[in-house]
Enzyme design. Structure first.
Site, PDB file in Angstrom:
ATOM      1  N   GLY A  15       0.772  -1.037   0.400  1.00  0.00           N
ATOM      2  CA  GLY A  15      -0.294  -0.041  -0.058  1.00  0.00           C
ATOM      3  C   GLY A  15       0.792   1.107  -0.006  1.00  0.00           C
ATOM      4  O   GLY A  15       2.100   1.193  -0.269  1.00  0.00           O
ATOM      5  N   ALA A  17       2.225   2.534   2.346  1.00  0.00           N
ATOM      6  CA  ALA A  17       3.329   2.961   3.345  1.00  0.00           C
ATOM      7  C   ALA A  17       4.028   1.873   3.370  1.00  0.00           C
ATOM      8  O   ALA A  17       6.002   2.384   2.834  1.00  0.00           O
ATOM      9  CB  ALA A  17       2.512   2.425   4.323  1.00  0.00           C
ATOM     10  N   SER A  43      -5.633  -2.303   0.486  1.00  0.00           N
ATOM     11  CA  SER A  43      -6.992  -0.769   0.528  1.00  0.00           C
ATOM     12  C   SER A  43      -6.501   0.228   0.044  1.00  0.00           C
ATOM     13  O   SER A  43      -7.287   1.194  -0.381  1.00  0.00           O
ATOM     14  CB  SER A  43      -6.477  -1.213   2.316  1.00  0.00           C
ATOM     15  OG  SER A  43      -6.763  -1.952   2.423  1.00  0.00           O
ATOM     16  N   ALA A  47      -8.812   3.788  -1.180  1.00  0.00           N
ATOM     17  CA  ALA A  47      -9.172   5.249  -0.660  1.00  0.00           C
ATOM     18  C   ALA A  47      -9.714   6.391  -1.850  1.00  0.00           C
ATOM     19  O   ALA A  47      -9.268   5.559  -3.130  1.00  0.00           O
ATOM     20  CB  ALA A  47      -7.800   5.484  -0.558  1.00  0.00           C
ATOM     21  N   GLY A  49     -11.494   9.307  -1.303  1.00  0.00           N
ATOM     22  CA  GLY A  49     -11.659  10.682  -0.350  1.00  0.00           C
ATOM     23  C   GLY A  49     -10.074  11.554  -0.888  1.00  0.00           C
ATOM     24  O   GLY A  49     -10.327  12.547  -1.628  1.00  0.00           O
ATOM     25  N   GLU A 117     -13.994  16.565   4.534  1.00  0.00           N
ATOM     26  CA  GLU A 117     -15.116  15.731   4.986  1.00  0.00           C
ATOM     27  C   GLU A 117     -15.089  15.876   6.555  1.00  0.00           C
ATOM     28  O   GLU A 117     -15.168  16.586   6.625  1.00  0.00           O
ATOM     29  CB  GLU A 117     -14.241  14.285   4.954  1.00  0.00           C
ATOM     30  CG  GLU A 117     -14.090  14.088   3.305  1.00  0.00           C
ATOM     31  CD  GLU A 117     -12.485  12.778   2.986  1.00  0.00           C
ATOM     32  OE1 GLU A 117     -12.430  12.105   4.033  1.00  0.00           O
ATOM     33  OE2 GLU A 117     -12.430  13.172   1.609  1.00  0.00           O
ATOM     34  N   HIS A 240     -17.256   3.125   7.828  1.00  0.00           N
ATOM     35  CA  HIS A 240     -17.639   3.643   7.131  1.00  0.00           C
ATOM     36  C   HIS A 240     -19.563   4.098   7.366  1.00  0.00           C
ATOM     37  O   HIS A 240     -19.963   3.137   6.978  1.00  0.00           O
ATOM     38  CB  HIS A 240     -17.313   3.584   5.502  1.00  0.00           C
ATOM     39  CG  HIS A 240     -16.943   4.826   4.914  1.00  0.00           C
ATOM     40  ND1 HIS A 240     -17.827   5.403   5.079  1.00  0.00           N
ATOM     41  CD2 HIS A 240     -15.888   5.780   4.661  1.00  0.00           C
ATOM     42  CE1 HIS A 240     -17.671   7.204   3.766  1.00  0.00           C
ATOM     43  NE2 HIS A 240     -16.399   7.002   4.008  1.00  0.00           N
ATOM     44  N   ARG A 286     -17.175  10.343  11.652  1.00  0.00           N
ATOM     45  CA  ARG A 286     -17.868   9.235  10.978  1.00  0.00           C
ATOM     46  C   ARG A 286     -18.832   7.745  12.432  1.00  0.00           C
ATOM     47  O   ARG A 286     -19.912   7.472  11.423  1.00  0.00           O
ATOM     48  CB  ARG A 286     -16.651   8.512  10.716  1.00  0.00           C
ATOM     49  CG  ARG A 286     -16.544   8.940   9.278  1.00  0.00           C
ATOM     50  CD  ARG A 286     -15.714   7.493   9.260  1.00  0.00           C
ATOM     51  NE  ARG A 286     -15.051   8.353   7.644  1.00  0.00           N
ATOM     52  CZ  ARG A 286     -14.082   8.222   7.502  1.00  0.00           C
ATOM     53  NH1 ARG A 286     -13.272   7.612   6.964  1.00  0.00           N
ATOM     54  NH2 ARG A 286     -13.834   8.753   6.069  1.00  0.00           N
ATOM     55  N   HIS A 347     -14.256  -0.499   7.872  1.00  0.00           N
ATOM     56  CA  HIS A 347     -13.363   0.172   6.675  1.00  0.00           C
ATOM     57  C   HIS A 347     -12.258   0.693   7.245  1.00  0.00           C
ATOM     58  O   HIS A 347     -11.253   0.407   6.451  1.00  0.00           O
ATOM     59  CB  HIS A 347     -14.074   1.589   6.526  1.00  0.00           C
ATOM     60  CG  HIS A 347     -13.543   2.808   5.840  1.00  0.00           C
ATOM     61  ND1 HIS A 347     -13.577   2.738   4.503  1.00  0.00           N
ATOM     62  CD2 HIS A 347     -12.856   4.099   6.099  1.00  0.00           C
ATOM     63  CE1 HIS A 347     -12.927   4.177   4.165  1.00  0.00           C
ATOM     64  NE2 HIS A 347     -13.105   4.395   5.162  1.00  0.00           N
ATOM     65  N   GLU A 371      -2.040   1.388   8.768  1.00  0.00           N
ATOM     66  CA  GLU A 371      -2.754   1.157   9.503  1.00  0.00           C
ATOM     67  C   GLU A 371      -2.604  -0.503  10.192  1.00  0.00           C
ATOM     68  O   GLU A 371      -3.026  -0.371  11.639  1.00  0.00           O
ATOM     69  CB  GLU A 371      -4.136   0.152   8.189  1.00  0.00           C
ATOM     70  CG  GLU A 371      -5.268   0.280   8.640  1.00  0.00           C
ATOM     71  CD  GLU A 371      -6.587  -0.004   7.886  1.00  0.00           C
ATOM     72  OE1 GLU A 371      -6.785  -0.131   7.037  1.00  0.00           O
ATOM     73  OE2 GLU A 371      -7.276  -0.675   8.771  1.00  0.00           O
ATOM     74  N   ARG A 382     -11.293   8.115  13.984  1.00  0.00           N
ATOM     75  CA  ARG A 382      -9.738   8.270  13.233  1.00  0.00           C
ATOM     76  C   ARG A 382     -10.860   9.550  12.165  1.00  0.00           C
ATOM     77  O   ARG A 382     -12.084   8.863  11.980  1.00  0.00           O
ATOM     78  CB  ARG A 382      -9.590   7.646  12.000  1.00  0.00           C
ATOM     79  CG  ARG A 382      -8.407   8.217  10.869  1.00  0.00           C
ATOM     80  CD  ARG A 382      -8.038   6.997   9.745  1.00  0.00           C
ATOM     81  NE  ARG A 382      -9.572   5.994   8.751  1.00  0.00           N
ATOM     82  CZ  ARG A 382      -9.633   6.739   7.424  1.00  0.00           C
ATOM     83  NH1 ARG A 382      -9.048   7.344   7.727  1.00  0.00           N
ATOM     84  NH2 ARG A 382     -10.787   6.291   7.091  1.00  0.00           N
TER      85      ARG A 382
HETATM   86  C1  SIN Z   1     -13.986   8.384   1.762  1.00  0.00           C
HETATM   87  O1  SIN Z   1     -13.813   8.728   0.764  1.00  0.00           O
HETATM   88  O2  SIN Z   1     -14.740   8.637   2.564  1.00  0.00           O
HETATM   89  C2  SIN Z   1     -13.010   7.874   2.799  1.00  0.00           C
HETATM   90  C3  SIN Z   1     -11.543   7.936   3.582  1.00  0.00           C
HETATM   91  C4  SIN Z   1     -11.106   7.932   4.470  1.00  0.00           C
HETATM   92  O3  SIN Z   1     -11.171   6.770   5.116  1.00  0.00           O
HETATM   93  O4  SIN Z   1     -10.206   8.882   5.001  1.00  0.00           O
END
Ligand code: SIN
Length: 541
Positions: A15, A17, A43, A47, A49, A117, A240, A286, A347, A371, A382
């Site tokens: 990933g 990292a 993962s 991603a 966002g 977000e 999520h 969240r 998530h 993670e 988080r």
């Molecule tokens: C998302 O796009 O909602 C995920 C972003 C995240 O988990 O930080």
């Protein structure tokens, strides 16, 4: 004779990292980068966002730190939060130097198009459309393939760490590398390394419904645990709020950025419901939104709730969320005309192997980043888009730690024993694996999900312990396969989650229990540290 590869540094996982760590360490020494599928599967690749980072001069580190601490509900390590957030811009520049391009907006001070977000008090999420992770991983795979000091081993499934403790050598228990299953050739080999970096990601496949790809089976967490390292805050699993609810869509996320652009959660009748739980409504952190949805679904008996962004024009949605728009459209949902059906799904693991922000653990020679680690950045919950940031910053940090600690590691040349299969034979009982795999995940979803109780946790513990015994027998009786390795790790992680959840006699952040609905005055980590024994007995026997 078993094949043994020698390298100064081994990185497991591909990933953000893992690949960034390999690229950075390669500046100082050769690296083997091992991953259980192909390098582009992780993962991080999924991603959507983006990466939160202070890149607009009107924003501030202090504000990002405050949002992170607020969301983390008293359980963050403030030094870790500060260190990771302040190192963000340097990490972003490193990513750009490997060819990652984030969306630009010339009229914004700083020049980036920044998304918003939940839990963030400022627009600070760098993104590449709604496929940020994919854009990053593509660029990093290209860079890894171009780097002659990195040997990439694909289809190399880590089995267990090799430690001096397991070899019963004197001195401090030190990591010497790992055994792997080469799933192309069906044979076990070893990598002997002075530095072993686990960047193996989280374990959300332990839940029936998840936004994660199939590879998220907690391999690094389980291996480190078996090798004797403590794990922390494993009960803090983030659900999520908005995964697509559709019979033909598996694990597809509707990014929080959709709510950041004005999307609102409504029930079957089109009524808003999150506002009753938090004045921030659909953009609350969240844990609150996921619990509100869980409550609404249970109250109404509906199968899902809806995310409504129909007030935005189709042209805007196609441009800002091309991937989500197309995927929904292909399933018959035009998000510009109708609300999207959504449900919460597992998530992200905020807990993991105890490590500092450099990935340094209690075991010399072993580092855990991303993670799989628990640094204290996320605390009890988080903040959105802080995870790619953590993986990125820790990758840079671990590369420096590896150089700094190189002289402190024993220079003795331990030989790694051949892998012994003893009396194991090829399996004629694959059904056991399939069955236990779904039983673990269903049990975790039903009893260790968004809302917990003591009784549910006890029930889950009984079942998972039985399953672990059965899986242990299977592991010993039959020749190992990737499926069995993943199942064994999933079941281990499941037990760790339940054990941590049972220790926490309060509700905080992502851990909510009807038996103790309030937070205790003092926030404390839940740390599991088993006496060595369980860890060693199963390794290679
Ligand atoms: C998302 O796009 O909602 C995920 C972003 C995240 O988990 O930080």
């Amino acid at each position: 004779m078993m094949r043994t590869l020698d390298t100064p540094a081994l990185v497991v996982g591909s990933g953000i990292a893992g690949m960034m760590a390999a690229l950075k360490i390669a500046r100082d020494m050769p690296v083997i980068l091992a991953t259980k599928r192909t390098a582009n599967v992780s993962s991080s690749d999924w991603a959507q966002g983006g990466i939160s980072c202070v890149m607009d001069p009107r924003d501030s580190f202090e504000s990002h730190i405050e949002d992170t601490l607020g969301t983390g509900s008293g359980l963050c390590d403030e030094d870790a939060v500060e260190a990771i957030i302040r190192a963000g811009p340097e990490g972003i520049r490193a990513l750009e130097s490997f060819g990652v391009r984030f969306e630009q907006k010339v009229e914004t001070p700083g020049g980036y198009d920044l998304g918003r977000e939940g839990g963030h008090s400022f627009r600070r999420v760098l993104h590449a459309g709604d496929i940020t992770g994919h854009a990053i991983i593509q660029a990093l795979v290209r860079s890894v393939l171009d780097e002659p000091r990195i040997t990439l081993l694909e289809n190399a499934h880590a089995i267990d760490l090799v430690t001096t403790g397991w070899l019963q050598a004197p001195g401090e228990n030190t990591c010497l590398g790992a055994y792997f299953l080469d799933t192309d050739r069906d044979e076990v080999f070893a990598v002997r390394s002075r530095h072993t970096v686990l960047a193996t990601g989280g374990a959300c496949k332990v839940y029936l419904y998840t936004s994660n790809p199939d590879v998220a089976t907690g391999d690094g967490i389980a291996m480190a645990w078996r090798a004797g390292l403590p794990v922390k805050n494993m009960e803090m699993v983030q659900f999520h709020p908005t995964c697509l609810f559709h019979s033909r869509a598996k694990s597809f996320l509707i990014s929080e950025a959709v709510r950041g652009e004005g999307g609102v959660l409504v029930n079957q009748k089109g009524e808003k419901f999150v506002e009753a739980f938090d004045p921030r409504g659909s953009l609350a952190p969240r844990d609150i939104v996921a619990r509100a949805i869980d409550h609404e679904i249970k109250r109404s008996g509906a199968a899902c709730v809806y995310l409504d962004i129909t007030h935005k024009r189709a042209a805007f949605l196609k441009n800002r969320f091309p991937n989500i728009y197309d995927r929904c459209y292909a399933l018959g949902i035009d998000m510009s005309r109708e609300p999207i059906p959504v449900v919460p799904a597992a998530h992200y693991f905020c807990g993991g192997v105890e490590a500092d922000v450099h990935g340094v653990t209690r075991m010399p020679g072993l580092y855990v980043i991303g993670e799989a680690s628990c640094t204290g950045l996320h605390g009890a919950n988080r903040l959105a888009s802080n995870s790619l940031l953590e993986g990125l910053v820790m990758a840079g940090n671990v590369s420096r730690a590896v150089v700094r600690l190189d002289d402190h590691l024993p220079k003795d040349h331990f030989s790694i024993p051949d892998w012994e299969s003893h009396h194991a034979v090829p399996s004629d009982e694959q059904v056991v694996v399939e069955h236990n795999w779904s039983e673990v995940r269903t049990c975790m979803w039903d009893y260790v999900g968004i809302v917990r109780t003591d009784k549910r946790l006890e029930r889950a513990m009984r079942r998972i312990r039985n399953l672990r015994n059965e899986i242990r027998e299977y592991y010993l009786d039959y020749l190992i396969t990737a499926d069995v390795l993943e199942l064994r790790n999933l079941a281990t992680v499941a037990e760790l989650v339940i054990r941590c959840a049972r220790k926490r006699k309060e509700s905080r952040g992502l851990h909510y229990t009807l038996d103790y609905p309030e937070a205790s005055p003092e926030a404390e980590d839940t740390v599991l540290h088993d006496p060595p024994g369980e860890s060693l007995q199963l390794l290679n026997t």
